[in-house]
Motif scaffolding. Structure first.
Motif, mmCIF file in Angstrom:
data_model
loop_
_atom_site.group_PDB
_atom_site.id
_atom_site.type_symbol
_atom_site.label_atom_id
_atom_site.label_comp_id
_atom_site.label_asym_id
_atom_site.label_seq_id
_atom_site.Cartn_x
_atom_site.Cartn_y
_atom_site.Cartn_z
ATOM 1 N N PRO A 32 0.806 -1.231 0.000
ATOM 2 C CA PRO A 32 0.000 0.000 0.000
ATOM 3 C C PRO A 32 0.831 1.271 0.000
ATOM 4 C CG PRO A 32 -0.968 -1.595 1.488
ATOM 5 C CD PRO A 32 0.336 -2.175 1.027
ATOM 6 N N ARG A 67 -7.841 -4.413 0.435
ATOM 7 C CA ARG A 67 -7.388 -3.117 -0.090
ATOM 8 C C ARG A 67 -8.487 -2.064 -0.243
ATOM 9 N NH1 ARG A 67 -3.308 -5.269 -4.925
ATOM 10 N NH2 ARG A 67 -1.697 -6.138 -3.537
ATOM 11 N N ARG A 70 -8.401 1.293 1.404
ATOM 12 C CA ARG A 70 -7.350 2.208 0.953
ATOM 13 C C ARG A 70 -7.791 3.100 -0.211
ATOM 14 N NH1 ARG A 70 -2.309 2.627 3.702
ATOM 15 N NH2 ARG A 70 -1.954 0.678 4.822
ATOM 16 N N GLU A 73 -7.895 7.084 0.074
ATOM 17 C CA GLU A 73 -6.564 7.694 0.124
ATOM 18 C C GLU A 73 -5.902 7.663 -1.248
ATOM 19 O OE1 GLU A 73 -2.537 7.512 2.917
ATOM 20 O OE2 GLU A 73 -3.994 5.870 2.975
#
Length: 294
Positions: A32, A67, A70, A73
């Motif tokens: 990430p 994931r 995420r 972001e």
């Protein structure tokens, strides 16, 4: 020292070949923090920001359950305002990962506001509307218009390849232009104004290097955040202090007036130098008909 050199070379390769790398198994396996750093990089070699969005979605879907949190972001690092309005409406906001994420929808709304309400653009973080540019790739140099030895304005266009060390003729402009302003946005070259030997021009035409064709676009009534700025100039009688802004996306979708009159410069200038640094336009030198500025 060797490790640093190798690391820099690997980064440069990824930046230069981002589109090809983004569909590889190695890209989908990035951690990430690595994908966040890459998506936020100015140096990506892409034709359009849409390619970054698609790469982000592919990475998230590769291990969706882990994931998906995420995604907000990652989309905040993606420069959504640089995407075409049609892509934002038909692709981005329709994707199920985006639709079911409140923070993601806010980012899409922010990008749409960029196109619909230009007065809000100054409030956006500068990086979100800064075009990516891979400086490690040798570009091409275009010579547009000018004068011949007899003083006649030309419509001739030539391109120089620094790697091949050769010049080639391109399709000529529809209008002869000397003292022409030139800018590049989204891989297209714009020829703005100039002098055809008889009159000062307000017309604008755009060159597509992939098809080797010129197309006339809206006339005026260099590039910042995907827009072209024309600062000052000469109308055949006097130097100008006017500033106008052109939106390529508006010309394509006609969402609002394509040329917008901006705040005038404090002094009239023709033959001035114009450059962009850190999201600001700097106009230097030139003359006002009475004096040369330094």
């Amino acid at each position: 020292m060797m490790c640093t050199t190798l690391y820099d070379a690997a980064n440069s390769f990824v930046h230069q070949h981002f589109v090809e790398v983004s569909v590889s198994e190695e890209f989908l396996s990035l951690r990430p923090e690595e994908i966040l750093e890459l998506v936020g990089c100015d140096e990506l070699n892409i034709k359009a920001e849409e390619q970054v969005f698609e790469a982000v979605l592919a990475w998230v879907r590769h291990e969706r359950e882990e994931r998906e949190p995420r995604l907000p972001e990652l989309l905040s690092k993606t420069r959504l305002p640089l995407c075409r309005p049609q892509f934002l409406a038909d692709r981005v906001q329709q994707d199920e990962l985006v639709r079911f994420c409140h923070k993601c929808r806010d980012l899409v709304d922010e990008a749409k506001d960029f196109h619909l309400m230009p007065e809000r653009r100054p409030h956006l973080p500068a990086f979100k509307t800064r075009q990516r540019c891979c400086t490690s790739i040798a570009g091409l140099i275009y010579a547009v218009g000018g004068l011949n030895s007899a003083g006649d304005s030309l419509n001739v266009v030539e391109v120089f390849d620094p790697i091949g060390n050769c010049w080639e003729r391109c399709q000529p402009m529809s209008t002869a232009r000397s003292r022409v302003g030139v800018a590049v946005v989204n891989g297209l070259l714009y020829a703005i104004g100039g002098y055809d030997g008889q009159s000062r021009l307000s017309t604008v035409e755009v060159y597509n290097p992939e098809t080797d064709t010129w197309t006339c676009v809206a006339s005026m009534n260099m590039v910042v955040d995907g827009h072209i700025y024309v600062c000052g100039g000469y109308d055949g009688k006097s130097s100008l202090n006017s500033v106008e802004c052109y939106s390529p996306e508006a010309n394509r979708f006609c969402t609002f007036p394509m040329w917008t009159v901006m705040t005038e410069m404090s002094a009239s200038r023709s033959a001035a130098g114009v450059t962009v640094f850190d999201g600001r336009i700097f106009v230097s030198g030139g003359h006002d008909g009475l004096q040369i500025f330094n």
